[in-house]
Design a protein around this motif. Structure first.
Motif, PDB file in Angstrom:
ATOM      1  N   THR A  56      34.865  34.836  38.603  1.00 59.16           N
ATOM      2  CA  THR A  56      35.803  34.993  37.490  1.00 59.16           C
ATOM      3  C   THR A  56      35.788  33.789  36.554  1.00 59.16           C
ATOM      4  OG1 THR A  56      37.582  34.176  38.919  1.00 59.16           O
ATOM      5  CG2 THR A  56      37.412  36.570  38.644  1.00 59.16           C
ATOM      6  N   GLY A  57      34.722  32.999  36.604  1.00 56.85           N
ATOM      7  CA  GLY A  57      34.608  31.883  35.669  1.00 56.85           C
ATOM      8  C   GLY A  57      34.308  32.409  34.271  1.00 56.85           C
ATOM      9  N   SER A  58      34.456  31.550  33.271  1.00 52.12           N
ATOM     10  CA  SER A  58      34.207  31.930  31.877  1.00 52.12           C
ATOM     11  C   SER A  58      32.812  31.507  31.455  1.00 52.12           C
ATOM     12  CB  SER A  58      35.228  31.250  30.967  1.00 52.12           C
ATOM     13  OG  SER A  58      36.515  31.732  31.241  1.00 52.12           O
ATOM     14  N   SER A  59      32.330  32.097  30.365  1.00 51.32           N
ATOM     15  CA  SER A  59      30.989  31.755  29.904  1.00 51.32           C
ATOM     16  C   SER A  59      30.942  31.563  28.399  1.00 51.32           C
ATOM     17  CB  SER A  59      30.003  32.855  30.297  1.00 51.32           C
ATOM     18  OG  SER A  59      30.186  33.987  29.460  1.00 51.32           O
TER      19      SER A  59
ATOM     20  N   PRO B 180      31.284  53.252  47.204  1.00 52.45           N
ATOM     21  CA  PRO B 180      30.237  52.940  46.229  1.00 52.45           C
ATOM     22  C   PRO B 180      30.742  52.025  45.109  1.00 52.45           C
ATOM     23  CG  PRO B 180      31.179  55.051  45.696  1.00 52.45           C
ATOM     24  CD  PRO B 180      31.911  54.567  46.913  1.00 52.45           C
ATOM     25  N   ASN B 181      31.992  51.552  45.241  1.00 52.73           N
ATOM     26  CA  ASN B 181      32.592  50.706  44.194  1.00 52.73           C
ATOM     27  C   ASN B 181      31.893  49.363  44.130  1.00 52.73           C
ATOM     28  OD1 ASN B 181      34.331  52.711  45.088  1.00 52.73           O
ATOM     29  ND2 ASN B 181      36.164  51.539  44.632  1.00 52.73           N
ATOM     30  N   LYS B 182      31.738  48.868  42.905  1.00 54.59           N
ATOM     31  CA  LYS B 182      31.175  47.530  42.719  1.00 54.59           C
ATOM     32  C   LYS B 182      32.023  46.772  41.720  1.00 54.59           C
ATOM     33  CE  LYS B 182      26.261  47.726  43.750  1.00 54.59           C
ATOM     34  NZ  LYS B 182      25.497  48.936  43.355  1.00 54.59           N
ATOM     35  N   PRO B 183      32.335  45.503  42.017  1.00 51.43           N
ATOM     36  CA  PRO B 183      33.133  44.722  41.058  1.00 51.43           C
ATOM     37  C   PRO B 183      32.232  44.120  39.980  1.00 51.43           C
ATOM     38  CG  PRO B 183      32.706  43.411  43.018  1.00 51.43           C
ATOM     39  CD  PRO B 183      31.985  44.711  43.211  1.00 51.43           C
ATOM     40  N   TYR B 184      32.706  44.145  38.760  1.00 54.52           N
ATOM     41  CA  TYR B 184      31.980  43.535  37.640  1.00 54.52           C
ATOM     42  C   TYR B 184      32.926  42.610  36.893  1.00 54.52           C
ATOM     43  CZ  TYR B 184      28.035  46.690  38.134  1.00 54.52           C
ATOM     44  OH  TYR B 184      26.936  47.354  38.612  1.00 54.52           O
ATOM     45  N   ARG B 185      32.463  41.394  36.622  1.00 53.53           N
ATOM     46  CA  ARG B 185      33.268  40.474  35.828  1.00 53.53           C
ATOM     47  C   ARG B 185      33.336  40.992  34.395  1.00 53.53           C
ATOM     48  NH1 ARG B 185      31.402  34.379  34.183  1.00 53.53           N
ATOM     49  NH2 ARG B 185      29.483  35.534  33.661  1.00 53.53           N
TER      50      ARG B 185
ATOM     51  N   GLN C  27      39.987  31.764  26.967  1.00 55.99           N
ATOM     52  CA  GLN C  27      39.230  32.907  27.474  1.00 55.99           C
ATOM     53  C   GLN C  27      39.349  32.896  28.990  1.00 55.99           C
ATOM     54  OE1 GLN C  27      35.102  30.733  26.362  1.00 55.99           O
ATOM     55  NE2 GLN C  27      34.772  32.459  27.717  1.00 55.99           N
ATOM     56  N   TRP C  28      39.368  34.079  29.620  1.00 51.98           N
ATOM     57  CA  TRP C  28      39.406  34.163  31.085  1.00 51.98           C
ATOM     58  C   TRP C  28      38.621  35.396  31.502  1.00 51.98           C
ATOM     59  CZ3 TRP C  28      43.495  35.150  27.858  1.00 51.98           C
ATOM     60  CH2 TRP C  28      44.101  36.414  27.921  1.00 51.98           C
ATOM     61  N   ALA C  29      38.736  35.769  32.756  1.00 52.54           N
ATOM     62  CA  ALA C  29      37.971  36.923  33.238  1.00 52.54           C
ATOM     63  C   ALA C  29      38.682  37.613  34.386  1.00 52.54           C
ATOM     64  CB  ALA C  29      36.585  36.483  33.702  1.00 52.54           C
ATOM     65  N   GLY C  30      38.371  38.895  34.549  1.00 52.85           N
ATOM     66  CA  GLY C  30      38.892  39.670  35.672  1.00 52.85           C
ATOM     67  C   GLY C  30      37.817  40.650  36.070  1.00 52.85           C
ATOM     68  N   TYR C  31      38.133  41.529  36.978  1.00 49.07           N
ATOM     69  CA  TYR C  31      37.126  42.499  37.445  1.00 49.07           C
ATOM     70  C   TYR C  31      37.426  43.923  36.996  1.00 49.07           C
ATOM     71  CZ  TYR C  31      36.994  38.885  41.113  1.00 49.07           C
ATOM     72  OH  TYR C  31      36.968  37.714  41.818  1.00 49.07           O
ATOM     73  N   TYR C  32      36.345  44.673  36.754  1.00 57.14           N
ATOM     74  CA  TYR C  32      36.457  46.126  36.692  1.00 57.14           C
ATOM     75  C   TYR C  32      35.937  46.594  38.046  1.00 57.14           C
ATOM     76  CZ  TYR C  32      36.916  46.551  31.522  1.00 57.14           C
ATOM     77  OH  TYR C  32      37.318  46.517  30.208  1.00 57.14           O
ATOM     78  N   ASP C  33      36.720  47.403  38.724  1.00 54.05           N
ATOM     79  CA  ASP C  33      36.316  47.969  40.014  1.00 54.05           C
ATOM     80  C   ASP C  33      35.588  49.286  39.677  1.00 54.05           C
ATOM     81  OD1 ASP C  33      38.257  49.615  42.647  1.00 54.05           O
ATOM     82  OD2 ASP C  33      36.229  48.760  42.742  1.00 54.05           O
ATOM     83  N   GLU C  34      34.266  49.228  39.534  1.00 55.38           N
ATOM     84  CA  GLU C  34      33.520  50.365  38.979  1.00 55.38           C
ATOM     85  C   GLU C  34      32.862  51.258  40.019  1.00 55.38           C
ATOM     86  OE1 GLU C  34      30.983  49.413  35.668  1.00 55.38           O
ATOM     87  OE2 GLU C  34      32.353  47.861  34.965  1.00 55.38           O
ATOM     88  N   THR C  35      32.860  52.549  39.715  1.00 49.30           N
ATOM     89  CA  THR C  35      32.170  53.520  40.564  1.00 49.30           C
ATOM     90  C   THR C  35      30.998  54.089  39.767  1.00 49.30           C
ATOM     91  OG1 THR C  35      33.601  55.287  39.769  1.00 49.30           O
ATOM     92  CG2 THR C  35      34.265  54.164  41.804  1.00 49.30           C
ATOM     93  N   PRO C  36      30.036  54.707  40.460  1.00 47.59           N
ATOM     94  CA  PRO C  36      28.848  55.208  39.753  1.00 47.59           C
ATOM     95  C   PRO C  36      29.154  56.212  38.637  1.00 47.59           C
ATOM     96  CG  PRO C  36      28.463  55.194  42.103  1.00 47.59           C
ATOM     97  CD  PRO C  36      29.908  54.849  41.913  1.00 47.59           C
ATOM     98  N   ASP C  37      30.248  56.965  38.756  1.00 52.95           N
ATOM     99  CA  ASP C  37      30.522  57.964  37.729  1.00 52.95           C
ATOM    100  C   ASP C  37      31.721  57.613  36.860  1.00 52.95           C
ATOM    101  OD1 ASP C  37      32.470  58.332  39.625  1.00 52.95           O
ATOM    102  OD2 ASP C  37      32.189  60.493  39.820  1.00 52.95           O
ATOM    103  N   GLY C  38      32.237  56.434  36.992  1.00 55.93           N
ATOM    104  CA  GLY C  38      33.349  56.027  36.134  1.00 55.93           C
ATOM    105  C   GLY C  38      34.658  56.723  36.466  1.00 55.93           C
TER     106      GLY C  38
ATOM    107  N   GLY D 164      46.690  41.577  36.280  1.00 57.77           N
ATOM    108  CA  GLY D 164      47.300  40.467  35.556  1.00 57.77           C
ATOM    109  C   GLY D 164      46.380  39.866  34.522  1.00 57.77           C
ATOM    110  N   ARG D 165      45.183  40.422  34.393  1.00 61.65           N
ATOM    111  CA  ARG D 165      44.186  39.777  33.529  1.00 61.65           C
ATOM    112  C   ARG D 165      43.724  40.649  32.375  1.00 61.65           C
ATOM    113  NH1 ARG D 165      40.912  35.913  37.343  1.00 61.65           N
ATOM    114  NH2 ARG D 165      42.329  35.855  39.120  1.00 61.65           N
ATOM    115  N   ASN D 166      44.215  41.878  32.301  1.00 57.18           N
ATOM    116  CA  ASN D 166      43.679  42.802  31.314  1.00 57.18           C
ATOM    117  C   ASN D 166      44.351  42.684  29.959  1.00 57.18           C
ATOM    118  OD1 ASN D 166      45.977  44.972  31.104  1.00 57.18           O
ATOM    119  ND2 ASN D 166      45.763  44.482  33.265  1.00 57.18           N
ATOM    120  N   GLY D 167      43.847  43.432  29.008  1.00 54.73           N
ATOM    121  CA  GLY D 167      44.351  43.356  27.643  1.00 54.73           C
ATOM    122  C   GLY D 167      45.523  44.284  27.373  1.00 54.73           C
ATOM    123  N   GLY D 168      45.989  44.999  28.389  1.00 51.65           N
ATOM    124  CA  GLY D 168      47.180  45.822  28.206  1.00 51.65           C
ATOM    125  C   GLY D 168      46.975  47.100  27.407  1.00 51.65           C
ATOM    126  N   GLY D 169      45.725  47.513  27.240  1.00 50.56           N
ATOM    127  CA  GLY D 169      45.474  48.710  26.438  1.00 50.56           C
ATOM    128  C   GLY D 169      45.876  49.983  27.164  1.00 50.56           C
TER     129      GLY D 169
END
Lengths: 479, 112, 381
Positions: free
Chosen positions: C273-276, C219-224, C302-313, C45-50
């Motif tokens: 998920t705060g803004s900066s 191995p997933n890590k969340p990134y704001r 402006q807002w924020a969400g997470y990328y659920d990232e893995t070591p190899d993308g 619900g937070r992404n840019g829809g690309g």
């Protein structure tokens, strides 16, 4: 429709020099210390633009940059709030939206053809082909104004500067509570930076129809009260006021960080303490036709009539219960404004009697039910089925606290139907966040006098907090 | 002629739109916002949050059921990109130890 | 909430809902979807829809291409407008290495009939007249990439499956997984227990937390990742523009707003998920540089969400040996939306034993211990 009237005798504002500017094909005159919206209303403009979905006509409503009803294209910049932009010699002003224009807009038919609603979630989903074609049409109709061209953008870009400041205290809002807070801090010798979005400090004291009970139970007009406070304010070198500067965000993750912007500068403020006195918004009431041009919040109308000397339309009707509402009606009548009536639940009291004495129609015990009109308000319908002729309407409704900055920073709010969401602070103005204080109407509905006291208490609590921190620092450094 | 009762003037959201959204199952401030579009316009909720909260309070049985407005985010007022383009590289604030979502949960449905 | 289901999907985001949607289309509706808050709460619900097909690995390209086909039909299928506009994606390369990267990937994409073209900056300027071509080596442009509005995609799929008997449970938090004899037995939630033999972990940034309930370490890590949106303006920008040097991306939505974000190499993994102000300043500087006309555009929010990232993308899919019935469908690292329809379809078919797919081996969790990884580096935002 609109016209100019004389200022009250003790009018304290400087209207500036007369200027001439271009509004579509007309040449309009205004003053360089009055907003564009006032000058246009005085020249008879009612429709300032069209709403985004139904292309409903819109005109100024809040007169203090809280809504989106007065947006226009100014010198090539789209979506400019005309209630906040001062007139300028040679300025070029255009309305946005609508075809062929905002005054007569063909797209308004969407509003009439969808008396209930335009269901945009499911429309044109019958076939993928039709859907793609519909998307192209929707996109061509999207947006309010057109982005400024690169030359205009470049001129803005070239002016901008950035600074980082570290005062002891920052006070956001120079209304009654903010002024009191800042004075309390300055009197204790600490440096205080005050940010105020308007061009002048004073908040509600700048309303013409407001009354303030000062020390010793003396009843003063807002303007007089401001004149009394002013010297104390001016003689404090610790107070640095940045007017026409808007606080945009507050961050409290590590230290207090306030982001603020003036007309051409961006400031990152890193104070030791923060006091938020942002006041409240006039939200109006919810009824059919509440978005018609010519309908104003009560304070918006006060500002237009008494500060800028512009009457947006007659007959004028006031709806409200407060002393300020009745006083506004009375004062306007005394200035020669043709009042269509006052719709109020109030039945007696001095103000009611004075209104009666002036033969102003009083619709007591009635409520407004609907505003009628095509491109501006024409008629007001009451629950008694009476239809009142009306070209301008001032609505006094409970104001909703401006809680956003601290809510955005992670502070809690609480909700009450009578007013809205409000910031939580104790009697001394302390919030749950250390070093952050809140006072005045952003914490709840209250009269001016209470807002002033709250501001003072918050200022003192803030000073206490600074002093104990100082003692602690000295103690730990002397070990 | 266009007798809609508007709650959000920036996005032309009417009382009927709120009713329909509620019927469709969108029953908290955040979901109502996304479905109807209220508070997503130019004023970002200054003119409509309390009105929608009142609507929800009536539907859910009281003010205490409306715990939060929709999440407030920067900026308080729309401001040109140019204003922030000269600020360089502000420092990174360490957020690794902070709570994910500092705001209280929304109305009614929350078990918390 | 029902007390038993053939399949429980944890996560009501685009991935979980896509799976439910395709399962329903294939006739399987004894499914419960569990969403911890409201639909649209997470990254979906937070992404840019690309939605792009310009990727550097074959699997991503194939999955993205298939997803685009699905998105073109989704509004009709679900009766919900998702405002999918194929206005293209324009990537900018500012050095020889990135230029070579774009050229190589374009060839790969072309081999899958994706019409990506490599263009000199002067030609890119015809597509984006306001583009500042200073410092741009080369551009890559695919006109069939696009942008959609994420929220109604979720509502549409949710409504579609609900009408067919799938249960969507919002405000339902998973408290634990009941595992007996190395097999999933039930899901324990704040609203009760659901007995089931199969659970799909489509919980995005919360996937690791869910996996731990089954004793599994992902191995997933969340990134704001932060994002901003502008005032609504009349259309003046057709494609999504992305500068690979900084990971900046922005496009104009169907409402006329400029929407986009920028990468921050210093941002640590967190659930915040705060803004900066840092994001705002960096993004605005980048936008003004790429397209100077944007300097006059007003930022609204402006807002924020997470990328659920893995070591190899690459995502984590399929079932791992230790716990029978526990299927992963996460680790999409900021591009879950544009791959979800295709992944949902193949996962549905796989779950129903209708067909197998190599992704379940290739992107299995065990690839990290086996050391068989192929990195997807074409990431932005």
């Amino acid at each position: 429709m609109g016209r100019r009237i004389n200022f009250l005798d003790d009018h304290p504002f400087d209207r500036g020099r007369k200027v001439r500017f271009q509004f579509e094909k007309q040449e309009i005159s205004g003053y360089d210390r009055e907003p564009l919206a006032a000058a246009l209303i005085a020249s008879g403009v009612r429709v300032f633009g069209r709403s985004i979905k139904y292309h409903r006509p819109r005109g100024p409503h809040c007169m203090r940059a809280h809504c989106s009803s007065c947006l226009m294209q100014v010198d090539g910049m789209p979506n400019v709030r005309s209630c906040q932009t001062m007139c300028r010699e040679g300025m070029s002003v255009e309305r946005q939206g609508g075809w062929p224009g905002s005054q007569w807009d063909v797209y308004r038919t969407v509003d009439w053809m969808t008396p209930k609603t335009l269901e945009h979630h499911g429309m044109f989903t019958q076939s993928a082909v039709i859907n793609r074609a519909a998307m192209r049409v929707v996109r061509s109709l999207s947006g309010l104004g057109m982005a400024a061209d690169v030359a205009t953008a470049g001129r803005l870009d070239a002016q901008v500067g950035f600074s980082r400041v570290k005062p002891d205290v920052v006070v956001i809002g120079a209304g009654v509570s903010g002024l009191a807070a800042a004075l309390a801090v300055a009197e204790s010798g600490f440096q205080v930076l005050v940010i105020e979005r308007e061009g002048l400090p004073g908040g509600r004291l700048l309303d013409g129809s407001v009354q303030f009970t000062g020390d010793g139970a003396e009843i003063l007009s807002g303007w007089d009260a401001w004149r009394r406070i002013r010297p104390a304010w001016d003689e404090r070198p610790q107070i640095q006021l940045h007017a026409e500067t808007t606080a945009l965000a507050v961050f409290l993750e590590q230290h207090i960080q306030v982001l603020a912007c003036g007309s051409s500068d961006c400031m990152e403020i890193l104070p030791k303490r923060l006091i938020v006195c942002t006041g409240a918004y006039e939200q109006g009431l919810v009824y059919p036709g509440n978005d018609l041009p010519g309908i104003f919040g009560l304070r918006a109308l006060d500002r237009l009539v008494f500060r800028y000397g512009v009457v947006p339309g007659e007959p004028m009707i006031i709806v409200g219960e407060s002393d300020q509402a009745l006083r506004l009606a009375l004062m306007m009548a005394e200035q020669g404004v043709r009042l269509g009536g006052v719709v109020t639940q109030r039945c007696d009291g001095e103000l009611v009697h004075r209104l009666m004495g002036r033969n102003i129609a009083l619709y007591q015990g009635r409520k407004l039910v609907r505003a009628h009109g095509g491109r501006g308000i024409q008629r007001l319908e009451l629950d008694s089925q009476e239809q009142l002729d009306c070209r301008a309407l001032g609505i006094d409704a409970p104001s909703s606290p401006a809680y956003e900055l601290l809510h955005q920073a992670g502070c809690d709010v609480t909700f009450r139907s009578e007013s809205g969401f409000m910031l939580i602070s104790d009697d001394e103005g302390r919030t749950r966040r250390p070093h952050v204080f809140a006072a005045g109407r952003c914490t709840g509905t209250m009269p001016l006098e209470e807002a002033r006291l709250q501001g003072e208490r918050a200022g003192l609590a803030c000073v206490q907090s600074l002093k104990s921190a100082r003692i602690q620092t000295r103690a730990s450094s002397s070990r | 002629m266009g007798a809609k009762t508007l709650v959000c003037r920036c996005e032309d959201v009417s009382l009927l739109d709120l009713e329909e959204a509620y019927k469709e199952g969108f029953r908290d401030m955040e979901s109502l916002k996304r479905y109807t579009g209220y508070a997503t316009g130019f004023c970002q909720g200054k003119g409509c949050q309390a009105h929608v909260a009142r609507f929800l309070s009536q539907k859910s049985g009281g003010d205490d059921k409306v715990t939060n407005p929709t999440r407030t985010r920067p900026l308080l007022h729309p401001t040109p990109v140019a204003m922030f383009a000269r600020a360089g590289e502000p420092e990174l604030i360490d957020v690794t130890r902070l709570e994910a979502d500092t705001q209280k949960p929304q109305t009614g449905e929350d078990a918390e | 909430m029902k007390d038993r289901a053939e399949l429980v999907i944890i996560g009501g985001g685009v991935v979980g809902l896509s799976l439910a949607y395709h399962l329903a289309r294939l006739g399987m509706t004894d499914v419960a979807v569990l969403e911890q808050r409201f639909l649209c709460y997470g990254a979906s619900g937070r992404n840019g829809g690309g939605v792009r097909q310009q990727w550097s690995t074959e699997d991503h390209i194939r999955l993205a291409k298939q997803s685009v086909k699905h998105f073109r039909r989704l509004a009709k299928e679900t009766q919900y407008n998702i405002w999918f506009r194929q206005g293209g994606y324009l990537f900018l390369a500012r050095d020889a290495e990135t230029a070579a990267f774009l050229e190589k990937n374009a060839k790969l994409q072309n081999s899958y009939k994706i019409p990506t073209r490599v263009l000199p900056p002067s030609e890119a300027k015809r597509i984006v007249p306001d583009l500042n071509t200073d410092g741009i080596e080369v551009c890559a442009y695919n006109p069939t990439d696009g942008v959609l509005f994420p929220w109604p995609a979720l509502w549409g799929m949710a409504k579609y499956v609900s009408k067919r008997g799938v249960e969507i449970n919002t405000y339902t938090q998973v408290l634990g997984l009941d595992i007996q004899g190395g097999r999933i037995n039930a899901v324990v939630t704040n609203k009760g227990r659901i007995a089931t033999r199969r659970v799909v972990n489509a919980a995005g940034a919360w996937s690791s937390q869910i996996a731990r309930m089954a004793g599994l370490e992902l191995p997933n890590k969340p990134y704001r990742h932060e994002i901003l949106v502008s005032e609504p303006l009349k259309p003046f920008l057709d494609p999504m523009v992305s500068d690979l040097k900084t990971g900046t991306y922005f496009s104009q939505t169907m409402r006329g707003e400029i929407l986009g974000g920028i990468s921050d190499p210093l941002e640590p993994s967190s659930m915040y998920t705060g803004s900066s102000f840092r994001f705002l300043a960096r993004m605005c500087a980048s936008m003004s540089k790429i397209m100077p006309r944007l300097a006059g555009v007003k930022v609204l929010r402006q807002w924020a969400g997470y990328y659920d990232e893995t070591p190899d993308g690459q995502p984590v899919l399929g079932q791992v040996g230790e716990v029978d019935g526990f299927v992963q469908m996460n680790g999409f690292g900021g591009h879950g939306f544009m791959l979800a329809p295709a992944i949902g379809e193949i996962t549905a078919k796989w779950l129903l034993r209708k067909s197998d797919h190599e992704v379940f081996c290739k992107y299995n969790l065990d690839r990290f211990s086996k050391g068989e990884i192929q990195k997807e580096t074409f990431v932005i935002g």
